[in-house]
Motif scaffolding. Structure first.
Motif, mmCIF file in Angstrom:
data_model
loop_
_atom_site.group_PDB
_atom_site.id
_atom_site.type_symbol
_atom_site.label_atom_id
_atom_site.label_comp_id
_atom_site.label_asym_id
_atom_site.label_seq_id
_atom_site.Cartn_x
_atom_site.Cartn_y
_atom_site.Cartn_z
ATOM 1 N N ARG A 32 76.063 47.884 -56.340
ATOM 2 C CA ARG A 32 75.113 49.059 -56.985
ATOM 3 C C ARG A 32 73.997 49.262 -56.326
ATOM 4 N N ARG B 239 77.655 46.976 -64.668
ATOM 5 C CA ARG B 239 78.750 46.629 -63.590
ATOM 6 C C ARG B 239 79.349 45.141 -63.707
ATOM 7 N N ASP C 167 73.985 43.905 -65.634
ATOM 8 C CA ASP C 167 75.225 43.937 -65.951
ATOM 9 C C ASP C 167 76.178 42.538 -66.090
#
Length: 507
Positions: free
Chosen positions: A395, A381, A350
């Motif tokens: 998440r 992300r 991430d």
């Protein structure tokens, strides 16, 4: 002002070896400042607890399975886009300082000095997206490879002596506490020649010379606290020997007095190395402050994976236990308030999306290729919504995987490696789902017709991962949901297809 990025990284640092977290076991005041002024993620999982897969996952925003890096055997394929390449296209000046470990071409039994000629490869390494390269291979890799640090030592006439010292420290990897070869000797040379001091000095030089009108990305990647545990004596003196018998061991497993003493020495040295690295972090932050650049710089700190340090009777990495899988992550976001601790699951991958998002880029677009197939599946992300207080999580669970079978010496069969590292049906190959409330592990060393070994640990009542709940009727639904999540990840993130003959189409 330009939106700068400073990525600080260590090698093999446990998530509890920090100062900012409750019960933290290290003393790192400069890192504490970053966490205090920004926030930290206590459930950050490496995507693969081995150096090369973790580091390549970080810069590509993809899982190890997607880029052919399941274990530490091979190189990152140059067709896979990196976040540094995307930043270059956005007019960033990019600096790579310290340990990269994107390549692992030489096998383990390669003779001294016959590994990667990284100093000669410095221009080729820029292809990963760096304008400036000063690379270290890693402390154990120094024996095989000739990198920028080896060149530095060679120019001083001490390369051979340092290599001999590293070997004397215990250069061979161990897997369990009865295979613990590291002597935790104090650094035997001038402190100014210690690898992480030199790395900090080089990074500082780049920051001092950078044109303030241009945005920069710098990865300053230190080699500690990875073994050999060879902290300089001045830093060792800051930490008394703590003979606390707090090792987390399987039922019936015991450590001898000698094994405990060796591990206590190594734990002390790890803390000393981290204190030294923290001084280098303070140096870099001080330069940014002096030049009026800190408040325009996204600062991130993490590590590639953790270190077992005797827990579960294990050493080093490659296993799905929390000590190896959970890594420190703290981020200082300019213009945002402090968020303190965030306990939601996040992944090392991430960081790529977070960095690109800060730079004003769309991570999925920046890290994708239109052709060939599966080059546009980007799991990374951005964590900026959490840091800005706009979201509590990005998440529901983190995915990790590994195959540590290749981490074995010459003449050691995979079956022997499995027995020494795992036992009780475990294998070196595994996949894992980590949620805020628990962890599910599936070991892949089963044969056709056999049922794979599975484990589930309930963090709400068992944060130390001591009681396997698979088979407990009260957890049937929870375990089944974890299985479905793992199956989804295995099914939806295939390896990116690559090209070889494409160049012929241009003639």
């Amino acid at each position: 002002m330009p939106k700068n990025i400073l990525l600080l990284m260590t090698d093999q640092q446990r998530a509890d070896y920090v100062g900012y977290a409750p019960g933290g076991k290290a003393v790192m005041p400069n890192l504490d400042r970053l966490a205090r002024e920004g926030g930290w993620f206590s459930c950050c999982q490496t995507t693969n607890p081995i150096c090369t897969p973790a580091r390549t996952s970080l810069i590509t925003g993809r899982y190890a399975r997607q880029i052919g890096m399941l274990t530490m055997s091979g190189d990152l394929f140059p067709q896979i886009p990196t976040m540094m390449q995307a930043l270059q296209k956005a007019s960033y000046v990019t600096y790579g300082v310290g340990k990269f470990h994107y390549t692992q071409t030489h096998p383990w039994d390669t003779p001294r000095g016959m590994g990667m000629p990284l100093y000669e490869m410095r221009e080729a390494m820029k292809a990963y997206g760096y304008d400036y390269v000063w690379e270290t291979a890693g402390k154990q890799q120094l024996d095989k490879c000739y990198d920028h640090y080896a060149k530095y030592l060679d120019d001083k006439g001490i390369l051979g002596q340092v290599r001999d010292f590293m070997a004397a420290c215990g250069g061979i990897n161990g897997d369990t506490a009865n295979h613990n070869y590291d002597k935790a000797l104090p650094w035997g040379f001038d402190e100014g020649d210690y690898v992480d001091v030199v790395t900090g000095r080089v990074a500082a030089g780049y920051l001092r010379g950078h044109d303030k009108e241009k945005p920069f990305f710098m990865k300053a990647s230190f080699c500690g606290p990875h073994k050999p545990y060879e902290a300089p004596q001045r830093y060792l003196d800051m930490f008394p020997m703590e003979r606390e018998d707090d090792f987390l061991l399987p039922d019936g497993q015991v450590l001898t007095d000698g094994q405990k003493e060796a591990l206590w020495r190594q734990r002390r040295s790890a803390k000393a190395m981290l204190r030294l690295i923290d001084d280098q972090i303070g140096l870099l932050l001080g330069i940014l402050e002096e030049r009026g650049m800190l408040d325009d710089t996204l600062v991130l700190f993490t590590s590639d994976h953790g270190d077992m340090l005797g827990d579960h009777y294990m050493l080093q990495k490659g296993v799905p236990w929390r000590q190896a899988l959970n890594v420190p992550l703290c981020i200082r976001l300019p213009g945002a308030g402090a968020i303190g601790e965030n306990t939601s699951p996040v992944e090392l991958s991430d960081l790529a999306a977070t960095i690109l998002d800060w730079a004003g880029l769309t991570p999925e677009k920046a890290l994708s290729r239109a052709w060939p197939a599966y080059n546009d599946i980007i799991p990374s992300r951005s964590l900026l919504p959490i840091l800005r207080g706009e979201a509590d999580k990005v998440r529901d669970f983190a995915f990790s995987e590994c195959d540590f079978t290749e981490e074995r010496g010459p003449g050691i069969s995979p079956e022997e490696t499995v027995r020494s590292r795992g036992g009780r049906g475990r294998s070196n190959a595994w996949q894992c789902i980590t949620a805020e409330t628990g962890k599910y592990i599936k070991y892949l060393g089963y044969r056709l017709g056999e049922t794979p070994v599975e484990e589930y640990y309930d963090y709400r009542i068992d944060p130390c991962e001591t009681v396997n709940r698979v088979g407990d009727p009260a957890y049937l639904g929870t375990v089944d949901e974890a299985r479905r999540r793992l199956a989804y990840m295995a099914d939806h993130f295939p390896p990116a297809q690559k090209t070889w003959a494409q160049g012929y189409l241009q003639h």
